[in-house]
Scaffold this active site. Structure first.
Site, PDB file in Angstrom:
ATOM      1  N   ASP A  79      -7.023  -7.582 -56.109  1.00  0.00           N
ATOM      2  CA  ASP A  79      -5.833  -8.360 -56.459  1.00  0.00           C
ATOM      3  C   ASP A  79      -5.020  -7.577 -57.496  1.00  0.00           C
ATOM      4  OD1 ASP A  79      -5.479 -11.725 -55.951  1.00  0.00           O
ATOM      5  OD2 ASP A  79      -4.075 -10.762 -57.342  1.00  0.00           O
ATOM      6  N   ASP A  93      -2.917  -3.118 -55.532  1.00  0.00           N
ATOM      7  CA  ASP A  93      -1.635  -3.630 -55.039  1.00  0.00           C
ATOM      8  C   ASP A  93      -1.574  -3.222 -53.576  1.00  0.00           C
ATOM      9  OD1 ASP A  93       0.998  -4.015 -54.250  1.00  0.00           O
ATOM     10  OD2 ASP A  93       1.776  -3.647 -56.260  1.00  0.00           O
ATOM     11  N   VAL A  94      -1.591  -4.202 -52.688  1.00  0.00           N
ATOM     12  CA  VAL A  94      -1.732  -3.907 -51.252  1.00  0.00           C
ATOM     13  C   VAL A  94      -0.548  -3.123 -50.674  1.00  0.00           C
ATOM     14  CG1 VAL A  94      -3.262  -5.855 -50.785  1.00  0.00           C
ATOM     15  CG2 VAL A  94      -0.780  -6.156 -50.528  1.00  0.00           C
ATOM     16  N   TYR A 129       9.581 -15.025 -45.211  1.00  0.00           N
ATOM     17  CA  TYR A 129       8.149 -15.359 -45.133  1.00  0.00           C
ATOM     18  C   TYR A 129       7.732 -15.540 -43.672  1.00  0.00           C
ATOM     19  CZ  TYR A 129       3.740 -17.769 -46.346  1.00  0.00           C
ATOM     20  OH  TYR A 129       2.414 -18.139 -46.469  1.00  0.00           O
ATOM     21  N   LYS A 184       4.947 -13.207 -41.861  1.00  0.00           N
ATOM     22  CA  LYS A 184       3.715 -13.806 -41.328  1.00  0.00           C
ATOM     23  C   LYS A 184       3.642 -13.638 -39.812  1.00  0.00           C
ATOM     24  CE  LYS A 184       1.502 -15.360 -44.954  1.00  0.00           C
ATOM     25  NZ  LYS A 184       0.300 -14.609 -45.411  1.00  0.00           N
ATOM     26  N   THR A 243      -3.647 -24.704 -53.198  1.00  0.00           N
ATOM     27  CA  THR A 243      -4.102 -23.434 -53.795  1.00  0.00           C
ATOM     28  C   THR A 243      -3.166 -23.117 -54.964  1.00  0.00           C
ATOM     29  OG1 THR A 243      -2.597 -22.045 -52.513  1.00  0.00           O
ATOM     30  CG2 THR A 243      -4.719 -22.563 -51.467  1.00  0.00           C
ATOM     31  N   THR A 274       0.611 -22.963 -54.046  1.00  0.00           N
ATOM     32  CA  THR A 274       1.405 -24.174 -53.784  1.00  0.00           C
ATOM     33  C   THR A 274       1.300 -25.182 -54.928  1.00  0.00           C
ATOM     34  OG1 THR A 274      -0.474 -25.136 -52.616  1.00  0.00           O
ATOM     35  CG2 THR A 274       1.151 -23.993 -51.273  1.00  0.00           C
TER      36      THR A 274
HETATM   37  N1  LIG Z   1      -1.585 -22.267 -49.671  1.00  0.00           N
HETATM   38  C1  LIG Z   1      -1.016 -22.483 -48.501  1.00  0.00           C
HETATM   39  O1  LIG Z   1      -0.591 -23.595 -48.198  1.00  0.00           O
HETATM   40  C2  LIG Z   1      -0.905 -21.347 -47.500  1.00  0.00           C
HETATM   41  C3  LIG Z   1      -0.561 -21.663 -46.183  1.00  0.00           C
HETATM   42  C4  LIG Z   1      -0.487 -20.641 -45.248  1.00  0.00           C
HETATM   43  C5  LIG Z   1      -0.749 -19.337 -45.620  1.00  0.00           C
HETATM   44  N2  LIG Z   1      -1.059 -19.043 -46.921  1.00  0.00           N
HETATM   45  C6  LIG Z   1      -1.349 -17.647 -47.229  1.00  0.00           C
HETATM   46  O2  LIG Z   1      -2.669 -17.553 -47.710  1.00  0.00           O
HETATM   47  C7  LIG Z   1      -2.812 -16.375 -48.502  1.00  0.00           C
HETATM   48  C8  LIG Z   1      -3.548 -16.719 -49.777  1.00  0.00           C
HETATM   49  O3  LIG Z   1      -2.747 -17.562 -50.576  1.00  0.00           O
HETATM   50  P1  LIG Z   1      -3.299 -18.793 -51.420  1.00  0.00           P
HETATM   51  O4  LIG Z   1      -2.524 -19.962 -51.000  1.00  0.00           O
HETATM   52  O5  LIG Z   1      -4.781 -18.819 -51.321  1.00  0.00           O
HETATM   53  O6  LIG Z   1      -2.807 -18.474 -52.906  1.00  0.00           O
HETATM   54  P2  LIG Z   1      -3.341 -17.461 -54.030  1.00  0.00           P
HETATM   55  O7  LIG Z   1      -2.245 -17.392 -55.015  1.00  0.00           O
HETATM   56  O8  LIG Z   1      -4.695 -17.826 -54.513  1.00  0.00           O
HETATM   57  O9  LIG Z   1      -3.522 -16.091 -53.251  1.00  0.00           O
HETATM   58  C9  LIG Z   1      -2.598 -15.064 -53.179  1.00  0.00           C
HETATM   59  C10 LIG Z   1      -3.088 -13.895 -54.017  1.00  0.00           C
HETATM   60  O10 LIG Z   1      -2.433 -12.715 -53.568  1.00  0.00           O
HETATM   61  C11 LIG Z   1      -2.232 -11.920 -54.700  1.00  0.00           C
HETATM   62  N3  LIG Z   1      -1.182 -10.918 -54.452  1.00  0.00           N
HETATM   63  C12 LIG Z   1       0.153 -11.130 -54.337  1.00  0.00           C
HETATM   64  N4  LIG Z   1       0.780  -9.950 -54.156  1.00  0.00           N
HETATM   65  C13 LIG Z   1      -0.182  -8.993 -54.134  1.00  0.00           C
HETATM   66  C14 LIG Z   1      -0.171  -7.586 -53.972  1.00  0.00           C
HETATM   67  N5  LIG Z   1       0.985  -6.908 -53.830  1.00  0.00           N
HETATM   68  N6  LIG Z   1      -1.345  -6.911 -53.997  1.00  0.00           N
HETATM   69  C15 LIG Z   1      -2.509  -7.585 -54.162  1.00  0.00           C
HETATM   70  N7  LIG Z   1      -2.595  -8.899 -54.342  1.00  0.00           N
HETATM   71  C16 LIG Z   1      -1.436  -9.610 -54.328  1.00  0.00           C
HETATM   72  C17 LIG Z   1      -1.848 -12.889 -55.800  1.00  0.00           C
HETATM   73  O11 LIG Z   1      -2.023 -12.311 -57.069  1.00  0.00           O
HETATM   74  C18 LIG Z   1      -2.785 -14.050 -55.507  1.00  0.00           C
HETATM   75  O12 LIG Z   1      -3.992 -13.957 -56.261  1.00  0.00           O
HETATM   76  C19 LIG Z   1      -1.406 -15.829 -48.708  1.00  0.00           C
HETATM   77  O13 LIG Z   1      -1.193 -14.741 -47.830  1.00  0.00           O
HETATM   78  C20 LIG Z   1      -0.516 -17.004 -48.324  1.00  0.00           C
HETATM   79  O14 LIG Z   1       0.742 -16.579 -47.856  1.00  0.00           O
HETATM   80  C21 LIG Z   1      -1.147 -20.023 -47.858  1.00  0.00           C
END
Ligand SMILES: NC(=O)c1ccc[n+]([C@@H]2O[C@H](COP(=O)([O-])OP(=O)(O)OC[C@H]3O[C@@H](n4cnc5c(N)ncnc54)[C@H](O)[C@@H]3O)[C@@H](O)[C@H]2O)c1
Length: 256
Positions: A43, A69-70, A161, A165, A196, A199
């Site tokens: 992360d 950083d991805v 977004y 996706k 999470t 959100t």
């Molecule tokens: N929460 C929802 O409702 C939901 C729904 C559909 C998809 N998602 C997707 O699920 C995934 C996880 O999200 P989450 O909801 O668990 O929230 P989360 O905030 O816990 O997870 C996202 C993580 O990605 C990290 N991140 C962001 N940019 C980065 C980068 N450049 N390099 C490395 N790490 C980076 C952030 O620091 C964060 O810890 C995301 O891809 C999100 O788009 C979430």
């Protein structure tokens, strides 16, 4: 022990603190560890990720945080090399890092567009590209890419977004086809509205919360563990004949 002896790298896995709201990555890290995997958390949020790493270790699990950083190819090369140096191999990659901007087409700036595409599409591509050679060395592997229902359908609220996706969804299928012969599987997961850190702010606004909840046939938001269950299934050998598929975890939202 559904992942016994496996080594898994999960991006976006910082939020994995017990007692706090976890992300999909953090929740998966705990589930993977309980099922016998050695887990690498990646992360950009270093402090949070180190706290998660410490908690996992305090519970007796093999966990390692590697800052990543991805969007950065050199950092990917280093993260995978360090994983293999520490744990000897790589079996599972979960491309989960992400963030979501709520902008319509006209509201989105080019910077926002580029950022979404960089983190989701480029990040998933780079991780996959550099994980494959290591998976091939051990006779196969599983790549789980976290897309979204927003990679399947449009909405009033977002633009870039959706595109990012959607890119993950179809890139996953190309990966699945090209590496099936190497026993490397690739599948995408499409979560709906889930509680999470991403959100969290939305959750605090009762009007917005009600608006989103009303769209879901099951009339509630998903928990991170409910998505992590799907990630675990696709990561494990239980899904050994599943590749190029889409697992929707959304309380029925996109069935209507
Ligand atoms: N929460 C929802 O409702 C939901 C729904 C559909 C998809 N998602 C997707 O699920 C995934 C996880 O999200 P989450 O909801 O668990 O929230 P989360 O905030 O816990 O997870 C996202 C993580 O990605 C990290 N991140 C962001 N940019 C980065 C980068 N450049 N390099 C490395 N790490 C980076 C952030 O620091 C964060 O810890 C995301 O891809 C999100 O788009 C979430």
């Amino acid at each position: 022990m559904r992942l016994k002896g496996k080594v898994a790298l999960i991006t976006g896995a910082a939020a994995g603190i017990k007692g706090e709201v976890m992300g999909f990555g953090g929740a998966s890290a705990w589930m993977f560890a309980r099922e016998g995997a050695k887990v690498v958390l990646c992360d950009i949020k270093e402090d949070l990720a180190r706290r998660s790493e410490t908690q996992l270790r305090e519970h007796g699990y093999d966990a390692l945080f590697i800052p990543l950083d991805v969007r950065d190819e050199e950092q990917w090369k280093r993260a995978i090399a360090q994983t293999v140096k520490t744990y000897g191999k790589l079996n599972v990659l979960v491309n989960n890092a992400g963030q979501g901007y709520m902008n319509t087409v006209e509201q989105a700036t080019l910077d926002i567009w580029n950022h979404e595409m960089d983190v989701h599409a480029k990040g998933t591509f780079l991780g996959t590209k550099h994980a494959i050679p290591e998976m091939r060395k051990v006779g196969g592997g599983s790549i789980v890419n976290i897309s979204s229902i927003y990679g399947l359908v449009g909405s009033q609220t977002s633009a870039a977004y959706h595109a990012a996706k959607g890119a993950i969804r179809i890139f996953t299928k190309a990966t699945a086809i090209q590496y099936a012969k190497d026993n490397i599987r690739a599948n995408s997961i499409h979560p709906g509205f889930c509680i999470t850190p991403m959100t969290h702010r939305l959750q605090e606004d009762p009007d917005k919360l009600a608006l989103y909840t009303a769209k879901v046939p099951m009339a509630r938001w998903g928990k991170p563990e409910e998505v992590a269950d799907g990630i675990l299934f696709l990561a494990s050998d239980e899904s050994s004949y599943i590749t190029g598929s889409e697992l929707v975890i959304d309380g029925g939202m996109t069935a209507q």
